[in-house]
Enzyme design. Structure first.
Site, PDB file in Angstrom:
ATOM      1  N   HIS A   1      10.640  57.873 -13.583  1.00 33.74           N
ATOM      2  CA  HIS A   1      11.597  56.802 -13.288  1.00 33.74           C
ATOM      3  C   HIS A   1      13.015  57.099 -13.760  1.00 33.74           C
ATOM      4  CE1 HIS A   1      13.580  52.847 -13.759  1.00 33.74           C
ATOM      5  NE2 HIS A   1      12.869  52.514 -12.708  1.00 33.74           N
TER       6      HIS A   1
ATOM      7  N   GLU B   1       5.153  50.285 -19.707  1.00 37.55           N
ATOM      8  CA  GLU B   1       6.209  50.293 -18.692  1.00 37.55           C
ATOM      9  C   GLU B   1       7.499  50.942 -19.196  1.00 37.55           C
ATOM     10  OE1 GLU B   1       6.615  46.979 -15.993  1.00 37.55           O
ATOM     11  OE2 GLU B   1       4.950  45.950 -16.986  1.00 37.55           O
TER      12      GLU B   1
ATOM     13  N   HIS C   1      10.941  52.681 -19.125  1.00 40.87           N
ATOM     14  CA  HIS C   1      12.018  52.776 -18.135  1.00 40.87           C
ATOM     15  C   HIS C   1      13.137  53.653 -18.682  1.00 40.87           C
ATOM     16  CE1 HIS C   1      10.347  50.235 -15.034  1.00 40.87           C
ATOM     17  NE2 HIS C   1       9.984  49.361 -15.947  1.00 40.87           N
TER      18      HIS C   1
ATOM     19  N   GLU D   1       9.220  48.001 -21.251  1.00 38.89           N
ATOM     20  CA  GLU D   1       9.454  46.654 -20.713  1.00 38.89           C
ATOM     21  C   GLU D   1       8.543  45.597 -21.329  1.00 38.89           C
ATOM     22  OE1 GLU D   1      10.445  44.717 -16.333  1.00 38.89           O
ATOM     23  OE2 GLU D   1      10.002  46.851 -16.487  1.00 38.89           O
TER      24      GLU D   1
END
Length: 295
Positions: free
Chosen positions: A225, A264, A266, A281
């Site tokens: 990502h 999660e 990022h 996250e």
């Protein structure tokens, strides 16, 4: 491997974007709560309410004026916060344009992407705005960085390409070799650009003349990502696999599992202490020690 986690918000708040500020702290966007957070390397936390819970602060960067600048994707604004917490904002003229990526340019301005409008914006600290329409449609222009050539480079997620824009607005588009690679994060190395291909499980290296090399990650379904350049290669988040990975200059990949499941990961940044700081996250930040970040 020493990886520790610091709680910065409740699990529904974020964080999403992270950068190192000029004050030696980490600055984060709490994307689901409409707040900005400041985290010192010793764990001191402060948060600042933007007054718009649904504004979705997304990516954040240190500006040329000693403040932090960030995109507000949902309400089409560029935000600014000083290191002592003073907030201001700049509304963009087109509703729904969806600002997302942002970086400090070589010309003393902030450059940002408009995901839903196929445009790149340029905003000076004084508030002067220019927008440049890209020669693509529905490309979902994503992140942006200043390249080693003094131009701005950005990813075109749905156009399967990387773009380059000079400070006077000249645009060039370079397609990626792998179909449906879906590039997202981009970072600048000393002599080239690196971007992650979330749809292909790869990392691409783009020279300033547009030549592309691609490096497959061990887990092609890892959904890379975000990416940041380090001293030896790049660090990236594997959002779909709950890992952080290091890609060395010779193409060697080393992966590190994160302690919390489904965290999660990022944004990520090299902190002022040399550690790698990763926004999770689920309301946390992961820290890989400088000894780990050297490998």
């Amino acid at each position: 491997m020493d990886i520790r986690e610091i709680t910065v918000a409740d699990e529904d708040a974020g964080p999403y974007g992270i950068t190192t500020g000029p004050d030696g702290a980490l600055w984060l966007t709490l994307v689901h709560a409409g707040r900005i957070a400041r985290l010192s390397t010793t764990g001191e936390l402060r948060t600042y309410d933007l007054g718009a819970p649904a504004c979705r602060p997304s990516l954040i960067t240190a500006g040329p004026d000693g403040a932090l600048w960030f995109t507000r994707t949902q309400d089409d604004r560029i935000g600014r916060i000083t290191t002592d917490g003073e907030l201001s904002e700049f509304a963009l003229p087109a509703p729904g344009c969806g600002p997302y990526g942002i970086t400090a340019g070589p010309d003393g301005a902030l450059w940002f992407t408009e995901m839903n409008a196929d445009r790149i914006g340029r905003l000076t600290p004084a508030g002067d705005l220019r927008e440049f329409t890209l020669p693509v449609s529905q490309a979902f222009v994503s992140t942006i960085t200043t390249g080693p050539d003094g131009a701005l480079w950005f990813t075109l997620n749905q156009a399967n390409a990387v773009g380059r824009i000079t400070t006077d607005g000249t645009v060039t588009v370079h397609g990626l070799p792998t179909p449906a690679a879906a590039p997202v994060g981009i970072t600048a190395g000393s002599d080239a650009l690196w971007c992650v291909e979330i749809g292909a499980g790869q990392v691409a290296r783009i020279t300033t003349d547009g030549s592309v090399s691609e490096f497959a990650l061990p887990d092609r379904a890892c959904r890379p990502h975000a990416i940041v350049a380090g001293d030896d290669g790049c660090w990236l988040t594997e959002w779909g696999a709950n890992r952080v990975a290091h890609l060395s200059a010779d193409g060697t990949v080393t992966e590190h599992e994160l302690p919390s499941p489904k965290s999660e990961p990022h944004g990520l940044t090299i902190g002022p202490d040399g550690d790698l700081w990763v926004a999770l996250e689920i309301g946390k930040v992961a820290v890989l020690t400088s000894a780990a970040a050297a490998r």
